[in-house]
Design an enzyme around this catalytic site. Structure first.
Site, short mmCIF file in Angstrom:
data_model
loop_
_atom_site.label_atom_id
_atom_site.label_comp_id
_atom_site.label_asym_id
_atom_site.label_seq_id
_atom_site.Cartn_x
_atom_site.Cartn_y
_atom_site.Cartn_z
N ASP A 67 4.94 -7.95 3.14
CA ASP A 67 3.87 -7.24 3.83
C ASP A 67 3.00 -8.24 4.58
O ASP A 67 2.86 -9.39 4.15
CB ASP A 67 3.01 -6.47 2.82
CG ASP A 67 2.31 -5.25 3.43
OD1 ASP A 67 1.73 -5.40 4.52
OD2 ASP A 67 2.35 -4.17 2.82
N SER A 77 0.84 -1.21 0.00
CA SER A 77 0.00 0.00 0.00
C SER A 77 0.87 1.25 0.00
O SER A 77 2.08 1.19 0.27
CB SER A 77 -0.92 0.02 1.23
OG SER A 77 -0.16 0.10 2.42
N GLY A 78 0.24 2.36 -0.31
CA GLY A 78 0.84 3.68 -0.14
C GLY A 78 2.21 3.86 -0.76
O GLY A 78 2.45 3.51 -1.92
N ILE A 79 3.13 4.42 0.02
CA ILE A 79 4.48 4.70 -0.46
C ILE A 79 5.17 3.43 -0.92
O ILE A 79 5.82 3.40 -1.97
CB ILE A 79 5.29 5.40 0.65
CG1 ILE A 79 4.78 6.83 0.86
CG2 ILE A 79 6.78 5.41 0.31
CD1 ILE A 79 5.39 7.53 2.05
N ASP A 91 5.71 -10.24 8.85
CA ASP A 91 5.54 -9.31 9.95
C ASP A 91 6.94 -8.92 10.40
O ASP A 91 7.68 -9.75 10.94
CB ASP A 91 4.78 -9.99 11.09
CG ASP A 91 4.49 -9.06 12.27
OD1 ASP A 91 5.17 -8.02 12.39
OD2 ASP A 91 3.61 -9.39 13.07
N VAL A 92 7.31 -7.65 10.18
CA VAL A 92 8.69 -7.23 10.45
C VAL A 92 9.04 -7.29 11.93
O VAL A 92 10.22 -7.25 12.29
CB VAL A 92 8.96 -5.81 9.90
CG1 VAL A 92 8.77 -5.76 8.39
CG2 VAL A 92 8.09 -4.77 10.59
N TYR A 120 6.10 8.18 17.42
CA TYR A 120 6.40 8.23 15.98
C TYR A 120 7.63 9.08 15.72
O TYR A 120 8.52 8.71 14.96
CB TYR A 120 5.20 8.77 15.22
CG TYR A 120 5.39 8.78 13.72
CD1 TYR A 120 5.28 7.61 12.98
CD2 TYR A 120 5.67 9.96 13.05
CE1 TYR A 120 5.45 7.61 11.60
CE2 TYR A 120 5.86 9.98 11.67
CZ TYR A 120 5.74 8.80 10.96
OH TYR A 120 5.92 8.81 9.60
N THR A 169 -2.24 9.02 1.08
CA THR A 169 -2.43 7.59 0.85
C THR A 169 -3.78 7.19 1.43
O THR A 169 -4.38 7.92 2.22
CB THR A 169 -1.33 6.76 1.53
OG1 THR A 169 -1.46 6.88 2.95
CG2 THR A 169 0.06 7.21 1.10
N LYS A 180 11.19 7.87 14.01
CA LYS A 180 11.74 8.42 12.78
C LYS A 180 13.08 9.11 13.00
O LYS A 180 13.92 9.16 12.09
CB LYS A 180 10.73 9.37 12.12
CG LYS A 180 9.50 8.65 11.58
CD LYS A 180 9.88 7.54 10.60
CE LYS A 180 8.68 6.83 10.02
NZ LYS A 180 9.05 5.76 9.06
#
Length: 255
Positions: free
Chosen positions: A38, A17-19, A64-65, A159, A194, A163
């Site tokens: 993913d 998804s998304g980016i 699953d990371v 978050y 997104t 980052k």
């Protein structure tokens, strides 16, 4: 016409998804064999379909990371076919709650965000490290404008911390792995539209307006706006670039 990523094998976390989906499509267009990693199998299938329509080559594996053993197992499975030469650590989540809020909710958000955004990046990178050293590969980590700033986005301590950690991890690995020919860089997206953040954008029009006031280009970004820098950093066009973060924020940090 040959693409600038011909011959590369690119693994992209959060590619459903998304980016991540935008990066997968761009890499496939440039000739890379893409591996979508993913937990979202439906999203991965959508990415596979989009790549197939464009004539690219891709496969998808559920991952699953947060699961270190699973990361190692997936890396070993991929290595049996061809080693990865491009790794994109894109998987991530965000929640915005004040650290002064409900104690249990704050702790849960901290654990969830750090386990995916930071621990997950380590788990995946470490699992693929030998393949990347073998191929003299390149790693692209997805940071954020919150790798630098926080005041514009209150109530996001976890978050922002994650980052900042992405940027620190990027620089530390670049310094250590340069001798192996492995380049490590990051991208710092601004506000990217997104499906995942559509509801949050709709609920917070004042936040969106604030971001636009501080964005010289005057618009939110699209996944394709991140895909371009991701192709550059994965290609030989950036052969002397490592330890850097390419800001793709519409100029937000200049205002």
């Amino acid at each position: 016409m040959a693409g600038i990523l011909d011959g590369h094998v690119a693994a992209v976390t959060g590619g459903g998804s998304g980016i991540g989906q935008g990066i997968c499509q761009a890499y496939a267009r440039e000739g890379a064999r893409v591996i979508i990693l993913d937990v979202n199998q439906e999203g991965s299938q959508e990415t596979l379909d989009l790549i197939a329509v464009g004539g690219g080559t891709a496969t998808a594996l559920m991952l699953d990371v947060r699961d270190r053993a699973a990361c190692r197992a997936v890396a070993a499975e991929i290595a049996r076919t061809a080693p990865v030469s491009i790794l994109v650590n894109n998987a991530g989540i965000n929640r915005r709650n004040p650290i002064t809020g409900d104690v249990d909710a704050v702790a849960r958000d901290w654990d969830d965000i750090l386990s995916i955004n930071l621990d997950g990046m380590f788990n995946v990178t470490h699992a693929f490290l030998e393949q990347l050293r073998q191929t003299r590969g390149r790693i692209v980590n997805i940071g954020s404008i919150q790798s630098f700033v926080h005041v514009a986005w209150p109530n996001s301590a976890a978050y922002t911390t994650s980052k900042h950690g992405v940027l620190g991890f990027t620089r530390a690995l670049a310094a250590e792995l340069g001798k192996d020919g492995v380049r490590v860089n990051a991208i710092g997206p601004g506000l990217i539209e997104t499906r995942i953040n559509a509801e949050a954008r709709a609920r917070n029009p004042d936040m969106v307006a604030m971001v636009m006031r501080h964005t010289p280009l005057g618009r939110a970004g699209q996944p394709s706006d991140i895909a371009g820098p991701a192709v550059f950093l994965a290609s030989d066009l950036s052969s002397y670039v490592t330890g850097s973060i390419v800001m793709a924020d519409g100029g937000f940090r200049t205002v």
